[in-house]
Design an enzyme around this catalytic site. Structure first.
Site, mmCIF file in Angstrom:
data_model
loop_
_atom_site.group_PDB
_atom_site.id
_atom_site.type_symbol
_atom_site.label_atom_id
_atom_site.label_comp_id
_atom_site.label_asym_id
_atom_site.label_seq_id
_atom_site.Cartn_x
_atom_site.Cartn_y
_atom_site.Cartn_z
ATOM 1 C CG ASP A 159 -1.827 0.860 1.145
ATOM 2 O OD1 ASP A 159 -2.467 1.441 0.015
ATOM 3 O OD2 ASP A 159 -2.586 1.472 2.203
ATOM 4 C CB CYS A 204 -20.768 -10.463 -3.612
ATOM 5 S SG CYS A 204 -19.323 -10.082 -2.903
#
Length: 394
Positions: A169, A223
């Protein structure tokens, strides 16, 4: 990166990947995968997100342009990206679950009935200060970067000179896209990576390599029709499945945003003072979230069950001391208090508190313009007589 591109036959490549998995587990990683560097199909979505302004004031997102989707432009010579997952759910997340399970294993039903329930309860306590779970321990950038470096060093020691670069990150990298392509998980509707056996409570890291390791198989999404994360978001920051407007996201507002928090967002933030976990707390897959296998992510003293007034009492020196080696330190003391002031205003809106009101009033004369704006708002939000009579501005 380095010299001419390497070659690996299939047998040697698979054997080396197995060895990397063993080394990664020894270093605390739960899973690794290997992604190709062709992310061209992700470029239109990235451009549309940037053009919509959803990155807010994170100008570095736009400055790097399509380098995020082009690993070989970011690090010339890159042939593969090794991705890694490290679970971060603290081993001692709440008092009712004081004994960590060995090697991060856990009883799913027990986990779902303890840590998620405790977090929801704290969100309902206006005097509690809610810090995102990932930020309660050591800065994950430091933890993952050092361990990824050790993994790369072991690889170089085994095969000879190697061109690589480690990321956590920390650069224009499409982490979730790479994770999905390497089999770490799939992109959830909240845009985080989801794993069927680990939920989303994990960090991602990458090693850009000039070594053609065998690719991992991506996984399909699971999902389905669920949109719990979309429905639960306090600020409606998930504007569509797989699309987040950072300008409305509490994590962005409390961490990345440097100026005044928009007034219309402040009441929606509740007691969240650093980050927001709601979309993860509600996700059904997080009943499988795994405890960390390293102690770096255990909550530090002061961040286990903090109260707003307790954290407000930290002057800058105390803040710097308490947040040394923590991701929280990067926002600085002024923004820390800005966030606390908003949460205290929401607490006063919920229930009057003379001590909290007096604490805010006492801090106002010495406050910076940014902090003063949020203190005044907090006092007004609680229908403060000090604000209404003008005494807070005296």
């Amino acid at each position: 990166m380095t010299q001419a591109p390497r070659t690996l036959n299939e047998r040697d490549g698979l054997a080396l990947l197995d060895q990397l998995r063993d080394w990664a587990h020894e270093l605390g990683f739960s899973q690794i995968g290997v992604a190709d560097i062709d992310l061209s199909t992700a470029e239109p979505g990235l451009l549309a997100w940037l053009q919509a302004g959803f990155h807010g004031t994170m100008h570095y997102m736009q400055a790097h342009g399509l380098k995020r989707a082009r690993p070989a432009e970011l690090v010339p010579g890159t042939l593969r990206v090794l991705t890694a997952r490290m679970d971060y759910l603290p081993r001692h997340l709440d008092a009712s679950d004081a004994t960590p399970a060995p090697d991060g294993a856990q009883d799913v039903a027990t986990a779902a009935s303890t840590w998620q329930t405790v977090e929801w309860q704290r969100l309902g306590d206006p005097h509690a200060a809610q810090v995102s779970i990932y930020a309660r321990g050591r800065d994950y950038h430091k933890v993952l970067r050092s361990r990824l470096q050790k993994l790369a060093d072991r690889l170089a020691a085994a095969i000879g000179p190697l061109g690589y670069r480690v990321f956590t990150d920390s650069a224009p990298v499409l982490e979730v896209e790479l994770a999905a392509r390497s089999g770490i998980g799939w992109r959830g509707k909240h845009t985080l990576t989801l794993h069927r056996e680990a939920g989303s409570m994990f960090f991602l890291g990458e090693i850009y390599l000039d070594l053609p390791l065998p690719l991992s198989e991506p996984v399909t999404g699971h999902c389905g029709q669920c949109q719990a994360c979309i429905d639960v978001c306090p600020t409606r920051a998930i504007v569509a499945p797989y699309r987040v407007d950072a300008r409305r996201c509490i994590s962005y507002l409390t961490i990345e945003h440097e100026g005044a928090i928009p007034e219309e967002m402040r009441p929606l933030m509740g007691n969240r003072i650093y980050g927001c976990d709601d979309c993860q707390l509600v996700c059904p897959w997080n009943k499988f979230a795994r405890r960390a296998v390293v102690d770096d992510f255990d909550a530090r003293a002061g961040f286990q069950q903090p109260k707003l007034l307790q954290l407000w009492a930290w002057d800058e020196a105390e803040f710097l001391k308490r947040t040394e080696g923590s991701a929280i330190r990067r926002i600085g003391h002024e923004r820390w208090r800005r966030n606390l002031a908003v949460a205290m205003g929401n607490a006063l809106r919920w229930q009057d508190d003379a001590e909290m009101r007096a604490t805010l009033v006492a801090a106002l004369p010495q406050a910076s313009p940014l902090l003063a704006e949020h203190i005044v708002w907090a006092l007004a939000a609680g229908s403060s007589p000090y604000f209404l009579t003008g005494e807070a501005l005296a």
